[in-house]
Design an enzyme around this catalytic site. Sequence first.
Site, PDB file in Angstrom:
ATOM      1  N   ASP A   1      -2.050  10.804  -2.622  1.00 26.56           N
ATOM      2  CA  ASP A   1      -2.401   9.709  -3.537  1.00 26.56           C
ATOM      3  C   ASP A   1      -2.704  10.219  -4.935  1.00 26.56           C
ATOM      4  O   ASP A   1      -2.519   9.500  -5.916  1.00 26.56           O
ATOM      5  CB  ASP A   1      -3.591   8.920  -2.985  1.00 26.56           C
ATOM      6  CG  ASP A   1      -3.138   8.106  -1.778  1.00 26.56           C
ATOM      7  OD1 ASP A   1      -3.109   8.655  -0.663  1.00 26.56           O
ATOM      8  OD2 ASP A   1      -2.754   6.940  -1.982  1.00 26.56           O
TER       9      ASP A   1
ATOM     10  N   ARG B   1       0.849  -1.191   0.000  1.00 29.33           N
ATOM     11  CA  ARG B   1       0.000   0.000   0.000  1.00 29.33           C
ATOM     12  C   ARG B   1       0.881   1.236   0.000  1.00 29.33           C
ATOM     13  O   ARG B   1       2.099   1.134   0.162  1.00 29.33           O
ATOM     14  CB  ARG B   1      -1.022  -0.004   1.147  1.00 29.33           C
ATOM     15  CG  ARG B   1      -0.636  -0.576   2.485  1.00 29.33           C
ATOM     16  CD  ARG B   1       0.391   0.204   3.244  1.00 29.33           C
ATOM     17  NE  ARG B   1       0.045   1.609   3.359  1.00 29.33           N
ATOM     18  CZ  ARG B   1       0.904   2.564   3.639  1.00 29.33           C
ATOM     19  NH1 ARG B   1       2.186   2.274   3.871  1.00 29.33           N
ATOM     20  NH2 ARG B   1       0.536   3.824   3.718  1.00 29.33           N
ATOM     21  N   GLY B   2       0.241   2.402  -0.158  1.00 32.67           N
ATOM     22  CA  GLY B   2       1.009   3.643  -0.314  1.00 32.67           C
ATOM     23  C   GLY B   2       1.195   3.882  -1.810  1.00 32.67           C
ATOM     24  O   GLY B   2       1.584   2.957  -2.542  1.00 32.67           O
TER      25      GLY B   2
HETATM   26  O1  MRU Z   1      -4.656   3.249   1.804  1.00 36.25           O
HETATM   27  P1  MRU Z   1      -3.172   3.457   1.798  1.00 36.25           P
HETATM   28  O2  MRU Z   1      -2.470   2.948   3.003  1.00 36.25           O
HETATM   29  O3  MRU Z   1      -2.555   2.955   0.501  1.00 36.25           O
HETATM   30  O4  MRU Z   1      -3.035   5.029   1.796  1.00 36.25           O
HETATM   31  C1  MRU Z   1      -1.774   5.601   1.827  1.00 36.25           C
HETATM   32  C2  MRU Z   1      -1.769   7.069   1.887  1.00 36.25           C
HETATM   33  O5  MRU Z   1      -2.799   7.715   1.911  1.00 36.25           O
HETATM   34  C3  MRU Z   1      -0.431   7.726   1.823  1.00 36.25           C
HETATM   35  O6  MRU Z   1      -0.401   8.879   2.594  1.00 36.25           O
HETATM   36  C4  MRU Z   1      -0.154   8.090   0.363  1.00 36.25           C
HETATM   37  O7  MRU Z   1      -0.318   6.963  -0.459  1.00 36.25           O
HETATM   38  C5  MRU Z   1       1.202   8.657   0.167  1.00 36.25           C
HETATM   39  S1  MRU Z   1       2.440   7.434   0.302  1.00 36.25           S
HETATM   40  C6  MRU Z   1       3.958   8.098   0.001  1.00 36.25           C
END
Ligand code: MRU
Length: 350
Positions: A241, A51-52
């Site tokens: 994102d 994720r991220g």
């Molecule tokens: O749902 P996730 O854990 O994938 O969400 C992640 C985030 O919102 C992060 O802040 C974003 O992806 C930036 S990661 C460098």
Amino acid sequence: MTEFKSKIRTIEWVDTFSRMVDQTLFPYEFKYVDIKTGDDMFDAIKTMIVRGAPAIGIAGAHGVVLYAQELKNLPRDEFIKKLLEKADYMATSRPTAVNLMWAVEKQKEVIKNSNSDVKGIIEELKQNAIKLENEDIEINKKIGDYGAEVVPKGATLLTHCNAGALATVGYGTALGVVRSAFANDPTIQVFADETRPRQQGARITTLELTMDGIPTTLITDGMCSYFMKKGMIDMVVTGADRIAANGDTANKIGTYTVAIAAKYHNIPFYIAAPLSTIDTSIKTGDEIPIEERSHDEVTHINGKAICAEGVNIINPGFDVTPHELISGIITEKGILRPDYKKSIAEAFKN
Ligand code: MRU
């Protein structure tokens, strides 16, 4: 700038498969899992083993290589046709983080522009995925260095969700800023929002910062205004994102609330993200698709219900922070400032 060594490599192509840290197990286990088929990669992204935004971009690029390997016995034309379809499918594994679509698109360009036979195309896709991986770390270090310049001496930085090494290939975006700042000033510290409902702040950010010896305090999501009013937060930095052409920024649900609180208390609120997170095809944040996630994430913690059975649930995974609340967008090309329409367009020019 002194570089701070992060020990974490979140995702890596190994010979014929993708190796990644399984982030569903945090904080109980730090374990690598090998993903060997395209469909398994689709599921790994969807179920948030990885994720991220930048990390799922790389995972998507790996997924295209995995599908390519599975289709290797088809005649070239059919291979290309099927693979492009599979690539489009991979890009739908999660909807909000545009890095996924961006990285899959990079792989599609390789497929479309190649003059090689099937074996050659697979090799080119593999090399391109490895290149994207390595570039991700380099980009994060640049973001870290630019960001460190605006971190006040001895500052306490608030962050939301996890935009760290574990949300990227390594080093991190928002936490890359923290790492670069900490390398020069070990008196800085971090406040991490727990980030309900999936607790990325509690489960992931505190884990990776603690592993690197960076002083971290965990707070619950509702506490940020309290600490801002007390003068205990000097700066906010989060990841993103998807960023629209006007600077409106989608990030983990709750980010918008933090940005409003920061504005009220006159605290600088920064987004740290690579240019691959900026979607110049959309004018404003209203066009960003917001993922609606499983209701269990809200109703249950560790498999136990925490609310009345049958209560109504809504669970958007992300919110959009309007550009007016953002002091700067820290990218690998420097810090973009308002007017974002202009500074973003400029950043894509050269
Ligand atoms: O749902 P996730 O854990 O994938 O969400 C992640 C985030 O919102 C992060 O802040 C974003 O992806 C930036 S990661 C460098």
